[in-house]
Design a protein around this motif. Structure first.
Motif, PDB file in Angstrom:
ATOM      1  N   TYR A 451       0.841  -1.205   0.000  1.00 61.83           N
ATOM      2  CA  TYR A 451       0.000   0.000   0.000  1.00 61.83           C
ATOM      3  C   TYR A 451       0.873   1.251   0.000  1.00 61.83           C
ATOM      4  O   TYR A 451       0.626   2.196  -0.750  1.00 61.83           O
ATOM      5  N   ARG A 454       2.544   1.845  -3.327  1.00 69.41           N
ATOM      6  CA  ARG A 454       1.603   2.412  -4.301  1.00 69.41           C
ATOM      7  C   ARG A 454       1.540   3.936  -4.164  1.00 69.41           C
ATOM      8  O   ARG A 454       1.537   4.661  -5.152  1.00 69.41           O
ATOM      9  N   SER A 460      -2.024   3.683  -9.249  1.00 69.88           N
ATOM     10  CA  SER A 460      -3.466   3.690  -9.025  1.00 69.88           C
ATOM     11  C   SER A 460      -3.918   2.362  -8.426  1.00 69.88           C
ATOM     12  O   SER A 460      -3.350   1.301  -8.718  1.00 69.88           O
ATOM     13  N   GLY A 461      -4.951   2.420  -7.602  1.00 67.32           N
ATOM     14  CA  GLY A 461      -5.491   1.207  -6.991  1.00 67.32           C
ATOM     15  C   GLY A 461      -6.096   0.275  -8.017  1.00 67.32           C
ATOM     16  O   GLY A 461      -6.271  -0.919  -7.763  1.00 67.32           O
ATOM     17  N   GLU A 462      -6.427   0.793  -9.198  1.00 72.82           N
ATOM     18  CA  GLU A 462      -7.001  -0.036 -10.267  1.00 72.82           C
ATOM     19  C   GLU A 462      -5.928  -0.810 -11.038  1.00 72.82           C
ATOM     20  O   GLU A 462      -6.237  -1.776 -11.734  1.00 72.82           O
ATOM     21  N   ASP A 463      -4.688  -0.351 -10.937  1.00 72.39           N
ATOM     22  CA  ASP A 463      -3.593  -0.997 -11.679  1.00 72.39           C
ATOM     23  C   ASP A 463      -3.017  -2.171 -10.901  1.00 72.39           C
ATOM     24  O   ASP A 463      -2.816  -2.079  -9.669  1.00 72.39           O
ATOM     25  N   ASP A 464      -2.755  -3.263 -11.620  1.00 73.42           N
ATOM     26  CA  ASP A 464      -2.080  -4.405 -10.999  1.00 73.42           C
ATOM     27  C   ASP A 464      -0.616  -4.031 -10.759  1.00 73.42           C
ATOM     28  O   ASP A 464       0.085  -3.620 -11.693  1.00 73.42           O
TER      29      ASP A 464
END
Length: 474
Positions: A451, A454, A460-464
């Motif tokens: 976390y 990131r 982004s939280g949407e990106d793996d």
């Protein structure tokens, strides 16, 4: 008084004839000895200069056969350069000067060189036929050290021709006969080569060992010593004695450095053998290094030989033009030599390009294979360091992925080493559980680190996160 005068005249004629024969014999011994030495060393430019000098000397002596020997030597240089059409021209010139010679050693020398010419063309039946002619004339020649040495080399050459024809029994007999006559480092080495060629390394061993001894007990040229060490490396590679193979091949490299000015055509084979050796030893870095050296040497060798031949032949023509008598009497030769200079590049380069294209394709495949091998091995080593939580992990990782670390620092220059190491483990696709096990922390702590990373890298939280790191250094 009349009888006395006749006797004196006969004596003077006899002495003059004897003196002339001695001068011609000295000419032959000096020319052939020096030519052989330069040919073995690869000094092609010096070889042509030598024959240019002796060609003038033979002309001054009115020694037709001496000129024939010079043409024969120049033919040999063209064969070495792969310029077979011009080699044939000089063989024809040599034949005209030697065909009526009463010196059968000259004829034997001519047919031996002619047989080697056909061997280069892979016309082994013709090579054998001319080798037989060389034997026929040499047997009639008067005994001398030159005759003894040529006899040995005729048998060795015959062994080579029959080996390529697949007549292995006759080939072996020829090699053994040549070795019995010469018993040198080179002749023992060639018997060893035969057994390696026929996949009998256990029989090659004693001859390789004898060749090694002969190098030190006899005077052996650097080039022939290099050939012996190369063969020793080949042998030890076959019997999986990697350490001895490495020693022998490194010795060959040392000789190559010593004779840097003349270089040997065998050194490319040494580089290739070293590449194969280190590949077998799973040392991908060195295997790749020597494969590159092999490729460079192959290209350099082809280019250098072509450039040297052009330069040397031009020099030969220029020198002949300065001799007015030669210019008048040898106009066809001058024309032919001029054509040689103008066409040797086209003929040889065209042939060379085709060969190099095939060679480069093969070498490119081998290089890519080795690159992959090196990368895989280094990646395994780094992965093992990560699993052991070794402090040197990050440093070794940077060697494999320098762009990855730079890209991270470009996004956030304040990243700490511990964070970089964590990113490196993600780059290696370690799962959270694996990272927790290897770094001796809780699984929850790894999730928290992910976390924070990131946020530090604006992922982004949407990106793996794994996809992000995979694309970072592309």
């Amino acid at each position: 008084m009349y009888t006395l005068c006749i006797g004196l005249l006969l004596h003077m004629f006899s002495c003059g004839s004897s003196t002339e024969d001695k001068a011609r014999e000295d000419f032959d011994i000096s020319l052939l000895g020096k030519n052989s030495e330069l040919q073995l060393s690869g000094e092609y430019e010096a070889l042509i200069q030598l024959n240019m000098k002796y060609l003038k000397k033979a002309s001054q002596m009115d020694y037709k056969e001496g000129k024939g020997l010079c043409y024969l030597n120049i033919a040999g240089v063209n064969v070495s350069a792969g310029n077979y059409e011009k080699a044939l021209f000089f063989f024809n010139k040599a034949e005209k000067d030697l065909e009526n010679s009463e010196n059968t050693y000259h004829k034997a020398t001519f047919y031996n060189d002619y047989s080697q010419y056909y061997s280069h063309l892979k016309l082994y039946d013709k090579a054998v036929a001319f080798n037989n002619k060389a034997f026929f004339y040499l047997k009639k020649a008067k005994n001398s050290n030159l005759k003894k040495k040529l006899f040995a080399r005729l048998y060795i050459n015959k062994g080579i021709y029959f080996a390529w024809k697949g007549w292995m029994g006759t080939s072996l007999k020829s090699f053994l006969k040549g070795n019995k006559l010469e018993n040198s480092a080179y002749s023992n080495c060639m018997v060893g080569q035969y057994y390696l060629f026929t996949h009998q390394p256990h029989l090659a061993g004693p001859y390789i060992s004898e060749a090694d001894k002969k190098m030190f007990s006899q005077k052996t040229s650097d080039v022939e010593s290099l050939w012996v060490y190369y063969t020793m490396g080949y042998y030890y590679n076959e019997v999986d004695n990697n350490d001895e193979a490495e020693k022998a091949l490194k010795k060959a490299l040392e000789i190559n450095i010593k004779t840097r000015r003349t270089y040997s055509s065998h050194i490319n084979g040494v580089y290739k053998s070293l590449a194969e050796l280190y590949k077998k030893k799973n040392d991908g870095g060195k295997a790749y290094y020597y494969l590159k050296k092999y490729m460079e040497e192959e290209n350099r060798l082809d280019g250098a030989r072509l450039a040297t031949m052009n330069k040397a032949t031009e020099s030969f023509i220029s020198e002949m033009k300065r001799e007015s008598d030669w210019h008048k009497n040898n106009l066809p030769l001058l024309v032919a030599l001029s054509i040689t200079v103008l066409t040797v590049s086209g003929i040889y380069v065209q042939k060379m390009i085709g060969t190099l294209n095939v060679k480069k394709k093969t070498l490119k495949e081998e290089t890519e294979e080795l690159k992959s091998h090196v990368y895989t091995k280094r990646l395994q080593e780094v992965t093992e360091l990560a699993k052991k939580n070794d402090s040197s992990f990050l440093m070794k990782f940077k060697e494999i992925y320098p762009d990855f670390i730079n890209a991270l620092l470009k996004i956030n220059p304040d990243l700490e080493n511990s964070e970089l190491a964590f990113c490196a483990m993600l780059k290696l696709h370690f799962s959270s559980k694996e990272i927790a096990d290897y770094t001796f922390v809780q699984h929850r702590s790894v999730q928290q680190k992910k976390y924070r990373i990131r946020k530090r890298l604006n992922i982004s939280g949407e990106d793996d996160i794994y996809d992000f790191f995979d694309s970072l250094d592309r």
